[in-house]
Scaffold this motif. Structure first.
Motif, short mmCIF file in Angstrom:
data_model
loop_
_atom_site.label_atom_id
_atom_site.label_comp_id
_atom_site.label_asym_id
_atom_site.label_seq_id
_atom_site.Cartn_x
_atom_site.Cartn_y
_atom_site.Cartn_z
N GLN A 291 0.86 -1.18 0.00
CA GLN A 291 0.00 0.00 0.00
C GLN A 291 0.90 1.24 0.00
O GLN A 291 1.84 1.34 0.80
CB GLN A 291 -0.90 0.01 1.24
N ILE A 293 1.24 5.74 -0.69
CA ILE A 293 0.62 7.06 -0.80
C ILE A 293 1.31 7.80 -1.93
O ILE A 293 2.54 7.96 -1.92
CB ILE A 293 0.75 7.86 0.51
N SER A 305 -3.54 13.98 -3.10
CA SER A 305 -2.89 12.70 -2.85
C SER A 305 -3.92 11.59 -2.96
O SER A 305 -5.13 11.83 -2.92
CB SER A 305 -2.24 12.68 -1.46
N TYR A 306 -3.43 10.38 -3.13
CA TYR A 306 -4.32 9.21 -3.17
C TYR A 306 -3.54 8.00 -2.67
O TYR A 306 -2.30 7.99 -2.65
CB TYR A 306 -4.88 8.97 -4.57
N THR A 307 -4.28 7.01 -2.25
CA THR A 307 -3.69 5.77 -1.74
C THR A 307 -4.02 4.64 -2.70
O THR A 307 -5.14 4.55 -3.21
CB THR A 307 -4.22 5.44 -0.34
N ARG A 309 -2.64 0.38 -4.14
CA ARG A 309 -1.85 -0.82 -3.88
C ARG A 309 -1.06 -1.20 -5.13
O ARG A 309 -1.63 -1.28 -6.23
CB ARG A 309 -2.75 -1.97 -3.46
#
Length: 641
Positions: A291, A293, A305-307, A309
């Motif tokens: 995971q 950022i 921003s986004y997270t 995988r």
């Protein structure tokens, strides 16, 4: 084979200097490929796109890997045409060093100077390779003088050339132990390093190993530059270049135990549309199923921003590796939002700040020749903007898509890509300068609902906004002065998103930038208000606040340098002044004058076209996008457009 370290090296050059051919030769001579590809034949390893193969030019950065002795070298091939300078700038951010390629015939050209400046600004160590020694008209001593004059005075030739300018031309490596070479190298180091000068004066005399280590230190610091001569086609001089590249350029791997930090500098889409991104990792490690950022800054200054995988990691040069380590490059896939320029790392980390890329200076609107393909065209352009965020594809009034571009070659490449990869025939409006607006002062506006009625426009919403100027280059920001929780989260999002969207196009069709918008009042009616009410009312209130603040139009400019013969300075200055240039300095030289200043982007092409006639073809011009200035300011207000 045990790999001592990894080097990420960029191959850069003016168009047609032979950088792609050099990349091909390096792969061949290190055993990666068995047959040399050719640019003209369209079968090189790095120009993989159909457009690149047909036109024989590099459009997108690509990465291939080879091993020289015990060093893994990741070769980053970059575009040579100035229309793709942002692509080159993105690549510079990932390099440990660079090979700047020149033609022995054409020599130092405008783009060569531009690239050398960019490399110096980014503090990237540079090795120079003079290609095409086997072509008629090839030069050595004259070219070295030009390099000293235009690129760097601190250089040392690492090869001698026999039969220059003939098919039998040969490049012979200079022995590092040769007395003449060590004397020249010692003198060069003394010119650039006071500590080394003291050592030479006070003694003891340095050993050959100490001299070479000092030379490598100086190259790594960007103080000196080795120059190799050769031919990518015949292979002459390539062994010496490989030896020098691996001995003089040093890796900067970072801390593998730290939190991961990196940058996405290139993007590909497969036949199915799946995205694969090239990630250079500065610190930490990245493994599949991790995971992460990701952070980004849009061309208008908006940060987000986004997270996501990571689903797959393919390490360049290490197909069996299961993780990307600091200092390496990998193809990764996973987050659907991945885009060129996205940075891996927490906010405030050393490498998470956005790099500076010169913004495009021209705007065009693209529409489809077939009206029924308008939606497909917009989607295709949005996908292309993932590879180059600075084209900034946005919806335009009338159904077209607005793009920001650097020049006509870039437009031709986009048109060809749309036709071949998406089956869309596109129509481009004539270029216009990419004007922006900035607020002069603060301004406020508010629309309120009555007790039993919606706001005057018919919306169940109350919105008050204040617009204030911000420092140039800061982009746009949205803040709250209202109490948090006074509105449902969806309504807050509707206002903020609409503010940014409205500023991107502006009330007058020009982006509004470098400002802070603050929500000063808000209100809603429980079951009646919707997010749509706030999306509809926000542009109305924002336009009135901007009108109250007052805005000023700015036009894009280029910083330029012109080298002209002494007897032509008067007509050249007259021409530049007529075109709206602001001359910042005039510097006399041995053979002429150097003129330094800024010029409106819309006048650059005229300057380039008129300079040869004014200077008997002896003038040299260099320019690049460099900020903007008020449209009514400067001498160009006296010219007619």
């Amino acid at each position: 084979m045990h790999i001592r370290h990894t080097l990420n090296i960029g191959i850069l050059a003016h168009v047609d200097a032979g950088k792609t051919s050099l990349t091909e030769r390096l792969l061949f001579d290190t055993g990666v490929i068995d047959v040399l590809g050719a640019v003209d034949a369209g079968n090189t390893r790095t120009d993989t796109g159909a457009i690149e193969r047909q036109r024989g030019i590099t459009v997108r950065s690509s990465v291939v890997s080879c091993t020289a002795d015990d060093v893994q070298v990741n070769l980053v091939d970059t575009p040579g045409h100035s229309d793709f300078i942002a692509e080159v700038d993105r690549a510079l951010a990932v390099l440990d060093g660079a090979i700047l390629v020149l033609s022995a015939v054409e020599g130092v050209q405008a783009q060569t100077r531009r690239l050398m400046r960019a490399l110096r600004e980014m503090r990237v160590p540079v090795v120079l390779f003079v290609n095409k020694i086997d072509r008629r008209g090839a030069r050595r001593d004259e070219l070295l003088d030009d390099i000293r004059r235009w690129l760097t005075p601190h250089l040392i030739p690492m090869t001698e050339v026999c039969d220059l300018g003939t098919r039998s031309a040969r490049a012979l490596a200079v022995s590092p132990a040769a007395p003449e070479f060590t004397a020249r190298l010692s003198e060069l180091l003394a010119d650039t390093d006071d500590a080394w000068l003291d050592r030479l004066v006070d003694g003891p005399d340095p050993t050959a190993a100490e001299l070479w280590t000092a030379f490598a230190d100086s190259v790594d610091a960007g103080r000196t530059h080795p120059v190799y001569f050769g031919s990518a086609i015949s292979g002459q001089g390539i062994d010496a270049l490989i030896d020098g590249m691996t001995a003089l350029l040093r890796p900067h791997p970072g801390d593998e135990t730290a939190d991961p930090e990196g940058i996405v500098f290139a993007l590909e889409r497969g036949p199915s549309g799946a995205k694969t991104a090239y990630l250079r990792l500065f610190a930490g490690t990245v493994i599949p199923r991790q995971q992460v950022i990701m952070r980004r800054r849009d061309p208008d200054g908006t940060e987000s921003s986004y997270t996501g995988r990571i689903t797959a990691v393919e390490v360049i040069g290490e197909p069996a590796a299961d993780r990307l380590r600091a200092g390496g490059i990998a193809r990764i896939s996973g987050p659907a939002e991945l885009r060129v320029g996205d940075r891996l790392g927490a906010e405030g980390s050393e490498n998470s700040a956005a790099q500076h890329f010169p913004a495009p200076t021209f705007r065009t609107v693209v529409s489809s020749a077939d009206p029924s393909a308008a939606a497909r065209l917009h989607l295709a352009l949005r996908q292309l903007s993932e590879q180059d965020p600075f084209i900034h594809a946005t919806a335009a009034p009338g159904g077209g898509t607005a793009l920001l571009l650097y020049g006509e070659i870039q437009q031709e490449i986009i048109a060809a890509t749309l036709a071949q990869e998406f089956g869309i025939a596109a129509i481009f409006e004539p270029f216009r300068p990419a004007y922006v607006e900035r607020p002069r002062d603060s301004g406020e506006s508010c629309e309120e609902m009555g007790r039993r009625a919606p706001s005057p426009g018919g919306w169940w919403a109350t919105i008050g906004l204040r617009v204030e100027p911000a420092p140039i280059g800061s982009g746009t920001a949205f803040r709250y002065e209202t109490e948090l929780g006074a509105l449902p989260h969806a309504f807050h999002c509707a206002i903020e998103e609409t503010v940014h969207a409205t500023l991107r196009t502006g009330p007058h069709g020009r982006p509004v930038t470098d400002c802070v918008v603050t929500l000063t009042r808000s209100g809603f009616v429980g079951p009646l208000s919707t997010a749509g009410d706030f999306r509809a009312l926000t542009p109305v209130v924002l336009a009135r606040a901007l009108d109250a603040a007052g805005t000023e139009i700015y036009e894009p400019c280029h910083a330029f340098e012109a080298e002209v013969p002494a007897d032509t300075i008067a007509p050249v200055l007259s021409c530049l002044t007529e075109l709206g240039a602001e001359i910042e300095d005039t510097v006399p030289g041995a053979t002429g004058w150097q003129l330094i200043g800024t010029l409106p982007a819309r006048r650059v092409r005229s300057a380039e076209q008129r300079l040869p006639g004014l200077t008997r073809g002896e003038g040299m011009w260099w320019s690049r996008p460099s900020g903007d200035r008020p449209l009514g300011a400067g001498p160009e207000s006296r010219t007619r457009w």
